[in-house]
Write a protein that holds these residues in place. Sequence first.
Motif, short mmCIF file in Angstrom:
data_model
loop_
_atom_site.label_atom_id
_atom_site.label_comp_id
_atom_site.label_asym_id
_atom_site.label_seq_id
_atom_site.Cartn_x
_atom_site.Cartn_y
_atom_site.Cartn_z
N LEU A 1 56.35 53.66 -127.19
CA LEU A 1 56.69 53.73 -128.61
C LEU A 1 56.78 55.17 -129.07
CD1 LEU A 1 57.05 52.58 -131.50
CD2 LEU A 1 54.55 52.44 -131.62
N ARG A 2 55.82 55.99 -128.68
CA ARG A 2 55.81 57.40 -129.10
C ARG A 2 57.06 58.12 -128.60
NH1 ARG A 2 49.32 58.45 -128.06
NH2 ARG A 2 48.63 57.77 -130.14
N ALA A 3 57.49 57.81 -127.40
CA ALA A 3 58.70 58.43 -126.86
C ALA A 3 59.91 58.04 -127.70
CB ALA A 3 58.89 58.03 -125.41
N ASP A 4 60.00 56.77 -128.09
CA ASP A 4 61.15 56.31 -128.87
C ASP A 4 61.11 56.85 -130.30
OD1 ASP A 4 62.15 54.98 -126.72
OD2 ASP A 4 61.45 53.00 -127.33
N LEU A 5 59.92 57.00 -130.86
CA LEU A 5 59.81 57.60 -132.19
C LEU A 5 60.28 59.05 -132.16
CD1 LEU A 5 56.39 56.17 -133.48
CD2 LEU A 5 58.70 55.45 -134.13
N ALA A 6 59.95 59.76 -131.10
CA ALA A 6 60.40 61.14 -130.97
C ALA A 6 61.92 61.20 -130.89
CB ALA A 6 59.77 61.78 -129.74
N THR A 7 62.51 60.25 -130.18
CA THR A 7 63.97 60.20 -130.08
C THR A 7 64.61 59.95 -131.45
OG1 THR A 7 63.86 59.37 -127.82
CG2 THR A 7 65.92 59.00 -129.01
N LEU A 8 63.97 59.12 -132.25
CA LEU A 8 64.48 58.81 -133.59
C LEU A 8 64.15 59.90 -134.61
CD1 LEU A 8 63.54 55.01 -133.75
CD2 LEU A 8 65.86 55.95 -133.69
N GLY A 9 63.34 60.86 -134.22
CA GLY A 9 62.96 61.93 -135.15
C GLY A 9 61.89 61.52 -136.13
N ILE A 10 61.11 60.49 -135.81
CA ILE A 10 60.03 60.02 -136.68
C ILE A 10 58.72 60.59 -136.15
CG2 ILE A 10 58.82 58.00 -137.60
CD1 ILE A 10 61.40 56.41 -137.18
N ALA B 1 61.12 49.06 -142.04
CA ALA B 1 61.57 49.15 -143.43
C ALA B 1 62.39 50.42 -143.63
CB ALA B 1 60.38 49.13 -144.39
N GLY B 2 61.93 51.53 -143.04
CA GLY B 2 62.67 52.78 -143.15
C GLY B 2 64.00 52.74 -142.43
N ALA C 1 69.59 55.38 -138.55
CA ALA C 1 69.74 54.80 -137.21
C ALA C 1 70.82 53.74 -137.27
CB ALA C 1 68.42 54.20 -136.72
N SER C 2 71.57 53.61 -136.20
CA SER C 2 72.61 52.60 -136.12
C SER C 2 71.99 51.21 -136.01
CB SER C 2 73.50 52.85 -134.91
OG SER C 2 72.75 52.66 -133.71
N VAL C 3 72.81 50.19 -136.23
CA VAL C 3 72.35 48.81 -136.05
C VAL C 3 71.88 48.61 -134.62
CG1 VAL C 3 73.04 46.39 -136.07
CG2 VAL C 3 73.83 47.92 -137.88
N GLU C 4 72.59 49.19 -133.67
CA GLU C 4 72.21 49.05 -132.26
C GLU C 4 70.84 49.68 -132.00
OE1 GLU C 4 75.11 50.13 -133.37
OE2 GLU C 4 76.40 48.46 -132.78
N ALA C 5 70.58 50.82 -132.63
CA ALA C 5 69.28 51.47 -132.46
C ALA C 5 68.17 50.65 -133.10
CB ALA C 5 69.32 52.88 -133.07
N GLN C 6 68.46 50.06 -134.26
CA GLN C 6 67.47 49.19 -134.90
C GLN C 6 67.16 47.98 -134.02
OE1 GLN C 6 67.87 48.18 -139.11
NE2 GLN C 6 69.46 49.74 -139.32
N ARG C 7 68.22 47.37 -133.48
CA ARG C 7 68.03 46.21 -132.62
C ARG C 7 67.19 46.57 -131.40
NH1 ARG C 7 70.28 44.94 -128.12
NH2 ARG C 7 71.99 46.43 -128.40
N ALA C 8 67.52 47.70 -130.77
CA ALA C 8 66.79 48.12 -129.57
C ALA C 8 65.31 48.36 -129.90
CB ALA C 8 67.42 49.38 -128.99
N PHE C 9 65.05 48.99 -131.04
CA PHE C 9 63.67 49.26 -131.44
C PHE C 9 62.93 47.96 -131.68
CE2 PHE C 9 60.19 50.33 -134.24
CZ PHE C 9 59.72 51.53 -133.73
#
Length: 260
Positions: A166-175, A196-197, A205-213
Amino acid sequence: MRDEGLDRAIGAAGGVAELARRIGISQPSVSSWSRVPAQRVIAVESVTGVPRRELRPDLYGSELTLPDDAIDPVDAARAAEYALLATLLSAAPSSTLLDRLSELNGDDTPLGRVHAMLAEAASNSMLADVEREHFDLFIGLGRGELLPYASYYLTGFLNERPLSRLRADLATLGIERVESNFEPEDHAATLCEIMAGLASGRFPASVEAQRAFFEKHLSPWMTRMFADMENTERAKFYRAVGAVGRVFMDIETEAFTFTN
């Protein structure tokens, strides 16, 4: 020096110690704040009734100036649902929020029916009883009845590989994690806040990124957690919260399946 939003929250709660107690953290942690940390805004809003745009206008003030069509109505509804779940998971609701929840309107859809259930539970609940429920479920004297963390549900232990992924993916998203947040990021409230954000566009983030997350970090376990909440004997108000969360997770799962 405290900013105005934090001062308002402390005043509304009845002091630093009382604010800390209501959101389930230590008094020294709150005493060290100069403003409400980003990851605590929803919890503080819930227990004090001070709007998030007043607690952190730098994060939420822009919501007041967005044009009506800046966000798709479906995404706005999704963001609101995730924000509500994040609020109720992070802290017991305030009397103001309980009153607002009691006015929820239901309909014949699955989500409408559990909204009606939540409204009824809020109408029939005393604030002190809901605060006790939240404490027993999520905090406890040694630990709460439920451990709402991805690592625990997926591995049986806290702070395991699901958290590092999760931490790796948050870093990718800039969160970024706020330094004063001592709660692991894989807490259900934090994940709902992030979704929610993403839905509202606050975290682009794109819909695809939201779905993947969603499929990687929520779908594998959160429906099960809400079902556990729904079935726990200690819960009355939070049994309805569990029903709302379970139904909403099912709706999100189906919707993202269609977008795939």
